[in-house]
Write an enzyme that holds these catalytic residues in place. Sequence first.
Site, PDB file in Angstrom:
ATOM      1  N   GLU A   1      -0.518  -2.745  -9.811  1.00  0.00           N
ATOM      2  CA  GLU A   1      -0.458  -3.782  -8.793  1.00  0.00           C
ATOM      3  C   GLU A   1       0.907  -4.473  -8.782  1.00  0.00           C
ATOM      4  OE1 GLU A   1      -2.808  -4.917  -6.370  1.00  0.00           O
ATOM      5  OE2 GLU A   1      -3.470  -2.896  -6.853  1.00  0.00           O
TER       6      GLU A   1
ATOM      7  N   GLU B   1       0.822  -1.214   0.000  1.00  0.00           N
ATOM      8  CA  GLU B   1       0.000   0.000   0.000  1.00  0.00           C
ATOM      9  C   GLU B   1       0.857   1.265   0.000  1.00  0.00           C
ATOM     10  OE1 GLU B   1      -3.260   0.157  -0.525  1.00  0.00           O
ATOM     11  OE2 GLU B   1      -3.018  -1.979  -0.837  1.00  0.00           O
TER      12      GLU B   1
END
Length: 277
Positions: A205, A150
């Site tokens: 990602e 994150e």
Amino acid sequence: MFKLSKRRLAWAGFLVALLITGCQTVQTTRGGVVGVDRKQTMSPLAPSAAQIDATARQQYAQILAQANKKSALNRDPKQVERVRAIAQRLTPHTAVFRDDAPRWQWEVNVLSSDQVNAWCMPGGKIAVYTGLIEKLKITDDELAAVMGHEIAHALREHARERMARAAPVQLGAAVLGALYGQGAADLGGMFGQAMFVLPNSRENEQESDRIGVELAARAGYDPRAAITLWQKMGAASGGGAPPQWLSTHPSNDSRIRDLQEYSARVLPLYQQATGKK
């Protein structure tokens, strides 16, 4: 009914096209050992990094205030201490990827929710949900993989990049809206869409996976835990789509293989940090 003239539509289209061609290519981070060095295209239509950081601070404060009203903010002191301790080990190593990141106003809080979720807003505003900790019986190494992933999204300014991609469309709507007498979209709404609604691309990602394992390794957490974490996520989803924080795409062998390759690549950093072999 009022009808737009062809001339006004043509000028609106020309304005959008002109601004799109003004997109700039930027390098938000250095590559690190994992070599994430893709240059990113940022549209001049999108808000600046400073504007996005300011909006992130406002929205984060609102989320915390709402959670506090529901008695869902930092309810378990041990969980909060654990999560913050991991963040404190991870964040100094953000300097590997960008010089300014260690000076961000980092903030870490735990939200009580059944959601298996976590996120990091631009500028270092982190939230970890209790569902992630409790449902997965997550280890410290796995939690470091989550948080590193994150944090990587914030380092790479992926939310800003998504806003930049969406900005030409939003501008077109705003131009037409202005011609009809309507107001432009609110910056907070744009940010919320980019942060919580618009999906991360497979490329985003993958970049966050790779940077995340390097951050974890440098902080003394076993980067191979990213693999077991992903396997737990796949099991928790019952073979369906994984939780929102990981991807909008179903789990697949290619992602596991990528994590295996890059966790092995940064394993010497973990060994150096811990003295383990």
